[in-house]
Structures are given as structure tokens and as C-alpha cells.
Design a protein around this motif. Structure first.
Motif, PDB file in Angstrom:
ATOM      1  N   GLY A   1      31.926  41.400  49.391  1.00 13.99           N
ATOM      2  CA  GLY A   1      32.383  40.800  50.835  1.00 13.99           C
ATOM      3  C   GLY A   1      32.954  39.613  50.586  1.00 13.99           C
ATOM      4  N   ASP A   2      33.149  38.883  49.559  1.00 10.64           N
ATOM      5  CA  ASP A   2      33.858  37.576  49.301  1.00 10.64           C
ATOM      6  C   ASP A   2      35.086  37.987  49.227  1.00 10.64           C
ATOM      7  OD1 ASP A   2      31.341  36.262  48.985  1.00 10.64           O
ATOM      8  OD2 ASP A   2      31.339  35.960  47.029  1.00 10.64           O
ATOM      9  N   THR A   3      35.913  37.047  49.781  1.00  6.82           N
ATOM     10  CA  THR A   3      37.574  37.414  49.822  1.00  6.82           C
ATOM     11  C   THR A   3      38.119  36.437  48.752  1.00  6.82           C
ATOM     12  OG1 THR A   3      37.908  35.518  51.404  1.00  6.82           O
ATOM     13  CG2 THR A   3      37.450  37.755  52.308  1.00  6.82           C
ATOM     14  N   ILE A   4      39.467  37.100  48.417  1.00  8.42           N
ATOM     15  CA  ILE A   4      40.193  36.507  47.365  1.00  8.42           C
ATOM     16  C   ILE A   4      41.716  36.394  47.647  1.00  8.42           C
ATOM     17  CG2 ILE A   4      40.205  38.464  46.324  1.00  8.42           C
ATOM     18  CD1 ILE A   4      40.223  37.126  43.642  1.00  8.42           C
ATOM     19  N   THR A   5      42.419  35.393  47.181  1.00  7.66           N
ATOM     20  CA  THR A   5      43.682  35.184  47.294  1.00  7.66           C
ATOM     21  C   THR A   5      44.395  34.929  45.835  1.00  7.66           C
ATOM     22  OG1 THR A   5      43.778  34.494  49.594  1.00  7.66           O
ATOM     23  CG2 THR A   5      45.558  34.157  48.352  1.00  7.66           C
ATOM     24  N   THR A   6      45.103  36.034  45.359  1.00  9.99           N
ATOM     25  CA  THR A   6      45.596  35.911  43.916  1.00  9.99           C
ATOM     26  C   THR A   6      47.030  35.609  43.799  1.00  9.99           C
ATOM     27  OG1 THR A   6      43.711  37.346  43.222  1.00  9.99           O
ATOM     28  CG2 THR A   6      45.511  37.093  41.908  1.00  9.99           C
TER      29      THR A   6
ATOM     30  N   PHE B   1      56.919  39.991  35.884  1.00 10.27           N
ATOM     31  CA  PHE B   1      56.448  40.209  37.464  1.00 10.27           C
ATOM     32  C   PHE B   1      55.728  38.859  38.016  1.00 10.27           C
ATOM     33  CE2 PHE B   1      53.473  42.693  34.973  1.00 10.27           C
ATOM     34  CZ  PHE B   1      52.312  42.175  35.091  1.00 10.27           C
ATOM     35  N   GLN B   2      55.720  38.717  39.087  1.00 12.82           N
ATOM     36  CA  GLN B   2      55.226  37.645  39.848  1.00 12.82           C
ATOM     37  C   GLN B   2      54.195  38.287  41.061  1.00 12.82           C
ATOM     38  OE1 GLN B   2      57.980  34.951  40.901  1.00 12.82           O
ATOM     39  NE2 GLN B   2      57.322  33.454  38.935  1.00 12.82           N
ATOM     40  N   LEU B   3      52.856  37.951  41.370  1.00 16.32           N
ATOM     41  CA  LEU B   3      52.163  38.287  42.029  1.00 16.32           C
ATOM     42  C   LEU B   3      52.173  37.443  43.223  1.00 16.32           C
ATOM     43  CD1 LEU B   3      51.122  39.787  39.536  1.00 16.32           C
ATOM     44  CD2 LEU B   3      48.792  39.712  40.554  1.00 16.32           C
ATOM     45  N   ASN B   4      52.307  37.722  44.447  1.00 15.87           N
ATOM     46  CA  ASN B   4      52.698  36.862  45.408  1.00 15.87           C
ATOM     47  C   ASN B   4      51.612  37.105  46.625  1.00 15.87           C
ATOM     48  OD1 ASN B   4      55.209  35.693  44.452  1.00 15.87           O
ATOM     49  ND2 ASN B   4      56.023  37.838  45.296  1.00 15.87           N
ATOM     50  N   ASN B   5      50.606  35.964  46.406  1.00 19.89           N
ATOM     51  CA  ASN B   5      49.293  36.044  47.439  1.00 19.89           C
ATOM     52  C   ASN B   5      48.900  37.351  47.942  1.00 19.89           C
ATOM     53  OD1 ASN B   5      49.474  33.066  47.975  1.00 19.89           O
ATOM     54  ND2 ASN B   5      51.600  33.339  49.508  1.00 19.89           N
TER      55      ASN B   5
ATOM     56  N   PHE C   1      50.547  46.870  31.141  1.00 22.60           N
ATOM     57  CA  PHE C   1      50.822  45.623  31.321  1.00 22.60           C
ATOM     58  C   PHE C   1      49.766  44.826  31.264  1.00 22.60           C
ATOM     59  CE2 PHE C   1      49.608  47.205  35.625  1.00 22.60           C
ATOM     60  CZ  PHE C   1      48.708  46.420  35.808  1.00 22.60           C
ATOM     61  N   GLN C   2      50.277  43.536  31.285  1.00 21.62           N
ATOM     62  CA  GLN C   2      49.141  42.505  31.061  1.00 21.62           C
ATOM     63  C   GLN C   2      49.667  41.462  31.933  1.00 21.62           C
ATOM     64  OE1 GLN C   2      48.848  41.342  26.878  1.00 21.62           O
ATOM     65  NE2 GLN C   2      50.876  40.306  26.913  1.00 21.62           N
ATOM     66  N   TYR C   3      48.815  40.299  32.712  1.00 19.27           N
ATOM     67  CA  TYR C   3      49.048  39.125  33.222  1.00 19.27           C
ATOM     68  C   TYR C   3      47.873  38.314  33.206  1.00 19.27           C
ATOM     69  CZ  TYR C   3      46.283  40.938  37.114  1.00 19.27           C
ATOM     70  OH  TYR C   3      45.490  41.479  37.905  1.00 19.27           O
ATOM     71  N   VAL C   4      48.491  36.920  33.732  1.00 24.13           N
ATOM     72  CA  VAL C   4      47.353  36.033  33.995  1.00 24.13           C
ATOM     73  C   VAL C   4      47.437  35.672  35.409  1.00 24.13           C
ATOM     74  CG1 VAL C   4      46.879  33.591  33.390  1.00 24.13           C
ATOM     75  CG2 VAL C   4      48.176  34.888  31.852  1.00 24.13           C
ATOM     76  N   SER C   5      46.128  35.764  36.061  1.00 25.97           N
ATOM     77  CA  SER C   5      46.138  35.572  37.544  1.00 25.97           C
ATOM     78  C   SER C   5      45.314  33.906  37.804  1.00 25.97           C
ATOM     79  CB  SER C   5      45.018  36.341  37.952  1.00 25.97           C
ATOM     80  OG  SER C   5      43.696  36.024  37.658  1.00 25.97           O
ATOM     81  N   ASN C   6      45.698  33.366  38.883  1.00 26.99           N
ATOM     82  CA  ASN C   6      45.039  32.405  39.461  1.00 26.99           C
ATOM     83  C   ASN C   6      44.572  32.724  40.885  1.00 26.99           C
ATOM     84  OD1 ASN C   6      45.730  30.258  37.410  1.00 26.99           O
ATOM     85  ND2 ASN C   6      47.785  31.291  37.588  1.00 26.99           N
ATOM     86  N   SER C   7      43.409  32.562  41.162  1.00 20.67           N
ATOM     87  CA  SER C   7      42.831  32.993  42.390  1.00 20.67           C
ATOM     88  C   SER C   7      41.853  31.806  42.959  1.00 20.67           C
ATOM     89  CB  SER C   7      42.133  34.230  42.295  1.00 20.67           C
ATOM     90  OG  SER C   7      42.726  35.282  41.848  1.00 20.67           O
TER      91      SER C   7
END
Length: 288
Positions: free
Chosen positions: A79-84, A127-131, A52-58
Motif C-alpha cells: 500500500g505504500d506509494t512510490i515515484t521513480t 532510456f530514461q524513466l519519467n515519474n 535490460f538494466q538500469y539504476v533507479s531513484n525513488s
């Protein structure tokens, strides 16, 4: 809905047992090119892996204050945190071109299974990635531990994203580092309520023992492991901000990856269950 799973009395005991398994998709229609199908012309062939492939925003949070505000590519450290978030965009039909399933392994072009029209883009899964929330193991590897992924079916005749049909939802339950990228562990948590060409959404994904919905209704977990390329390409950084007194930065990129499926094998589990019952009986006789 198909009812091919064995009835398991010890389902709770063995729900964590899992083995890699081939799957096939039943999309309820013959889209052509089906010389090697798993269960008839409306299905794909047996699949080992889905690409698969997708575009992320974080949004990334500089937890240790190491960002020097000069080069945004040096922002990330362990250790840095991320929300995608990511995936197809509501209202933008063209966004499925860069967000979704691209191919199956084995590849039908080289003697592998039929993809039943996926390669001709007659239909697809997006698909959609939710938080998705996690932290960086190092500057290239992310360990997500929560969030969800909603998977949808589409056909080339659909004229709006509101026509997409929900197939299933995956809950992110953990992740970490793999030899080739970041490993994301998910679990099937629910299915769409509509049909896809007459097939219940829960019956689209199948193993030799039954559909994914059969598994869930029998109390079994379905684990889906994804290897994601979090380096990505065309990465862009910007939008500096603050959160709880810590610097944040926005990031977007193009990604690719693959999925493998791990599901319990009902026959093996039933045999194991009988063996345990036999051991228990022997222990009772010995203690009598």
C-alpha cells in the motif's frame, strides 16, 4: 517509412486484439557479425525478448505509518506509494553502461539471431524513466500505473548525451505481480522525429507486418510488457522527509529485467473482420 500493413476498415474494433510477436531492429547500418539477420545487414535477427538494466531513484511514502525509524529496509509495506525516475543521466555519457539494453533473446552467441554490433557496444539503446508512479503490492512488488519511458539510440562515436537520438516514448498504463517479478504494461505513444543512419525513428522497431510507426499510423496499439527486478541490488536508503504529514524515504538500486512485445496481427484481424461482416449479413437475412 515502410507501408506494409494491410488497410483495416475495422481497426477501432480490433485495436485491443494482441498476440506475442517477434520483432527486429533496423538501425540503418551494418555494424558486423550479421550472419543471421531478419531483413538485411542493417538489421538484427528476429528477437523474442530484450533484456535490460538500469539504476533507479525513488521516493517512497509510508502510507500506513508502519515505519519504526530504526531499520530503513523495513520501511516498505503493501500500500505504500512510490515515484521513480532512472536511466541514463543527462550530461554523463558513461551512465549508458549501466542503463540500457544488454542483450537479445535468442542470444546471438548461442546460434540465435544477429545483434548487429550490439554485443560489441558499437551502438545501443538507453532510456530514461519519467515519474513512474505506483504502489507496492508487497515489499518486493510494485504496480506502476502512470509515467513514461523515453528510449534513445546511441553510438560509440557519440561524444555527448545530447547526441543521442530519440526512438520512441512508452506510456505506462498499468502493472502488477508476475511469477518472476513486477509486470509493467506500456504502450507506444510517440516516436522521435530524427533519423538513425537514414532510418526514420519510427521504423527502427519492426514486426513481419511493418514498423511500429506503421501500426500507430493505422490506429493500432502496441503493448510492450516488461518484467522488472524491483528487489534490485546495491540498494541504498536515506533522505527521510515528509509529504502530506507522512514519512518519506529516498531509495536507489540497480535493476535488471526483460521486455516482450504484443502487437496485433493485421492479417488475422482482417480475416476476423470479414467473418463478423458475414455473420452480420446472415443475421440481416434471417430477420428480413
Amino acid at each position: 517509412m515502410k507501408k506494409t500493413l494491410l488497410s483495416l476498415a475495422l481497426v477501432g474494433l480490433f485495436s485491443a486484439s494482441a498476440n506475442a510477436s517477434q520483432v527486429y531492429l533496423d538501425v540503418g547500418a551494418d555494424f558486423g557479425g550479421n550472419s543471421n539477420t531478419a531483413a538485411g545487414d542493417n538489421t538484427t535477427g528476429w528477437i523474442d525478448e530484450i533484456q535490460f538494466q538500469y539504476v533507479s531513484n525513488s521516493v517512497i511514502v509510508d502510507e500506513d505509518g508502519s515505519f519504526d525509524a530504526i531499520d530503513p529496509t523495513t520501511f516498505i509495506s503493501a500500500g505504500d506509494t512510490i515515484t521513480t525516475t532512472g536511466g541514463f543521466i543527462d550530461g554523463d555519457l558513461s551512465s549508458v553502461a549501466s542503463n540500457g539494453i544488454t542483450s537479445f533473446i535468442p542470444d546471438s552467441v548461442f546460434g540465435g539471431p544477429s545483434d548487429n554490433g550490439l554485443g560489441t557496444k558499437a551502438w545501443g539503446l538507453t532510456f530514461q524513466l519519467n515519474n513512474l508512479i505506483g504502489s507496492f503490492v508487497d515489499e518486493d512488488t510494485i504496480a506502476y500505473n502512470s509515467g513514461s519511458i523515453d528510449v534513445y539510440y546511441w553510438e560509440s562515436t557519440m561524444t555527448a548525451t545530447t547526441d543521442f537520438i530519440e526512438v520512441l516514448t512508452l506510456d505506462v498504463i498499468g502493472g502488477g505481480q508476475d511469477l518472476t517479478g513486477s509486470l509493467v504494461n506500456t504502450r507506444v505513444s510517440s516516436f522521435g522525429t530524427d533519423q538513425i543512419n537514414g532510418v526514420d525513428a519510427g521504423d527502427v522497431f519492426n514486426t513481419e507486418f511493418g514498423s511500429f510507426e506503421d501500426y500507430i499510423n493505422s490506429g493500432l496499439d502496441i503493448a510492450i510488457y516488461g518484467i522488472l527486478d524491483f528487489n534490485g541490488s546495491n540498494a541504498e536508503f536515506g533522505g527521510l522527509g515528509l509529504k502530506g504529514g507522512k514519512t518519506t524515504i529516498e531509495a536507489s538500486a540497480d535493476h535488471d529485467g526483460s521486455l516482450e512485445f504484443s502487437v496485433p496481427e493485421p492479417t488475422s484481424m482482417a480475416i476476423l473482420g470479414l467473418g463478423l461482416l458475414g455473420l452480420a449479413g446472415a443475421a440481416r437475412r434471417k430477420n428480413a
